[in-house]
Design an enzyme around this catalytic site. Structure first.
Site, PDB file in Angstrom:
ATOM      1  CE1 TYR A  86     -35.168   5.030  21.402  1.00 29.37           C
ATOM      2  CE2 TYR A  86     -36.850   6.639  21.970  1.00 29.37           C
ATOM      3  CZ  TYR A  86     -36.356   5.345  22.021  1.00 29.37           C
ATOM      4  OH  TYR A  86     -37.072   4.382  22.689  1.00 29.37           O
TER       5      TYR A  86
ATOM      6  CG  HIS B  63     -29.902  16.047  16.836  1.00 27.76           C
ATOM      7  ND1 HIS B  63     -30.884  15.817  17.766  1.00 27.76           N
ATOM      8  CD2 HIS B  63     -29.091  14.962  16.853  1.00 27.76           C
ATOM      9  CE1 HIS B  63     -30.668  14.641  18.350  1.00 27.76           C
ATOM     10  NE2 HIS B  63     -29.596  14.097  17.813  1.00 27.76           N
TER      11      HIS B  63
ATOM     12  CE  LYS C  21     -33.391  34.835  33.325  1.00 24.16           C
ATOM     13  NZ  LYS C  21     -33.555  34.614  34.759  1.00 24.16           N
TER      14      LYS C  21
END
Ligand code: XMP
Length: 518
Positions: free
Chosen positions: A88, A175, A374
């Site tokens: 996008y 991607h 994390k």
């Protein structure tokens, strides 16, 4: 808004609501470049003061031609900063620079291959033919904006990648951030290193150095209080603050009697004996168990435990006169402002809700891990010498074993659960499976069933074994443990734990189930 200018080279990721936005950020960080995610509608003034070395436009579920399509301030294209549009994000680039995006008749989703048709820095060191990529898009770029050229094509996308090399604008329809695009790491690093001219300066060693200086500067001669739970986040915060301000840090650890076998001792030995921190160790097991007597409802249990924790914590903290700060292990995923149409980002329930405490106690919050994912926090812990068993520890709920035994948390039940759980931990570690899964634990069920032991009929309780794989606890699937391991755990629990005559394996995924049983 105040940016953290400690990290010299910053890349800005504008979020258009893709499920992969955080993944982009993690990939950039893994390539040792500092980046932050911000909503697509960040103002021009904010963007300028952020001083990005490069901008990445994320993917997103919308179409640029839709009425309320999320679009960034078009002046980003006049900043003279390299821009990479992903999916996008590429369509946004095409649309705002007067190219043309067409509504696709059908979605292209899944693996695809692309062929490079023009040379570019973005695809340096990537094969020219049959490059495997991951597509997930509806619309596609039909005609290029002025001065752009096609870099790659796929069967379904005549413009699978495009660029205006002069202005350093690049777009990819696929991607690069997902593992299904094997060349994705090279592509992103080409953008970061070759196009944005970033260097790999973002390391956890450099983070510890800059965070240490920043903490010292902020805290001065004041004192900081930290609630230590023994989990990864609070342990890393404590170690980092200890490294920065030593004896000005005061940790409070509340033993609520709902911990795993050996946990309280381990916290003491690590933080008190090894790090020699100021540790206030509060043994409140009796108090918690007394309040939990006859309480069956899980929400009720959570409330009682949370409130009592806050009360005890406040009492202890009040004794530390002239403390000015309260340290917390907030991580980056909790900080990222979610794009409005994505809705509030659901995060893992926070340990012991200390929210509200800082104002009430007139303490300022200090959250030195706010910028970290994390896995980065874990690396910081390792950098600071925390033992592996803390760094790699599975998440453990604040209300502890109380929500892993269904029904009332009596001493007897807690003992049974603790013993069974210790066997699960031992066997998971011995088999090497502990580090391969997200969480592994035992749950004590409030039912009895018939069994036979020797010549005797038994009527004992059931342990459910819960072992799941997950990346963020939002979704999870049960781990396909080897039968031999399941057999060993089951045999040991039934033979060694008095009061249990049956072990079952939970084969439910989340959703629709949850990880904990409560
Ligand atoms: P559920 O059961 O909702 O759990 O699928 C998702 C994740 O959150 C953890 N969890 C907690 N973590 N305090 C925590 O720090 C809590 O009160 C709490 N409750 C659940 C759970 O272990 C899983 O990883």
């Amino acid at each position: 808004m105040q940016w953290n200018h400690l990290h010299e080279e910053r890349v800005l990721i504008l979020d258009f609501g893709s499920q992969y936005t955080q993944l982009i950020a993690r990939r950039v960080r893994e390539s040792h470049v500092y980046c932050e995610i911000h909503p697509f509608n960040m103002t021009m003034a904010q963007i300028q003061s952020f001083e990005p070395r490069g901008i990445i436009l994320s993917g997103g579920p919308a179409g640029v031609y839709q009425k309320e399509a999320p679009l960034p301030d078009p002046r980003i294209f006049s900043l003279e900063v390299p821009i990479l549009g992903i999916c996008y994000g590429m369509q946004v680039m095409a649309h705002q620079l007067d190219g043309e995006v067409e509504r696709a008749l059908r979605r292209e989703y899944g693996p695809a291959t692309i062929d490079l048709v023009n040379d570019s820095e973005l695809f340096r060191d990537i094969e020219a033919k049959d490059v495997r990529v991951w597509m997930s898009h509806g619309d596609r770029v039909l005609s290029l904006p002025l001065d752009f050229e096609v870099l790659a094509v796929s069967e379904n996308s005549p413009v699978a990648a495009m660029a205006d090399r002069q202005r350093h604008f690049y777009g990819v329809q696929f991607h690069p951030e997902v593992v299904h695009t094997p060349c994705g790491k090279t592509l992103l690093e080409n953008f970061l290193y070759r196009i944005c001219k970033c260097h790999s300066t973002w390391t956890m060693k450099s983070f510890v150095e800059s965070a240490t200086l920043a903490i010292r500067e902020r805290v001065g001669k004041d004192r900081v209080i930290c609630a230590l739970s023994g989990g990864v986040d609070s342990s890393v915060v404590a170690a980092l603050l200890h490294n920065a301000i030593g004896p000005q840090l005061h940790c409070i650890f509340v033993n609520n009697g709902l911990l795993r076998e050996g946990e309280a001792e381990s916290v003491r030995s690590i933080f008190l004996d090894h790090f020699e921190m100021n540790l206030i160790y509060l043994d409140a097991a009796d108090l918690f168990l007394q309040k939990l007597q006859d309480v069956n409802d899980p929400e009720q249990k959570r409330k009682i435990i949370g409130n009592l924790f806050i009360e005890l914590f406040e009492n202890e903290a009040a004794k530390l006169t002239n403390a000015k700060y309260l340290a917390q292990g907030t991580l980056y995923p909790d900080v990222i402002e979610s794009v409005s149409f994505k809705g509030p980002s659901a995060t893992i329930k926070t340990h012991h809700n200390v929210g509200g405490l800082p104002e009430k106690m007139k303490l300022e919050l200090i959250e030195p891990l706010r910028e970290l994912f994390k896995d980065e926090a874990r690396l910081v812990g390792r950098e600071l010498g925390l033992p592996e068993r803390i760094i790699m520890r599975h998440p453990f709920p604040g209300p502890g074993l109380a929500i892993r035994l269904l029904g009332a948390a009596t001493r007897e039940n807690l003992q049974i659960l603790r013993e069974a759980d210790a066997i699960v931990m031992e066997e998971m570690e011995a088999s090497g499976w502990y580090d391969k899964v997200w969480q592994a634990f035992a749950v004590l069920l409030p039912v009895r069933s018939v069994g036979v032991m020797g010549d005797e009929r038994t009527y004992d309780q059931v342990i459910a074994l819960r072992v799941v794989e997950s990346v963020d606890a939002m979704t999870a699937d049960w781990a396909r443990l080897p039968y031999e391991l399941l057999q060993k755990i089951s045999n040991r629990i039934i033979n060694e734990v008095n009061g249990v005559n049956r072990v079952v394996y939970d084969i439910s995924s989340k959703p629709p189930s949850t990880i904990e049983w409560e």
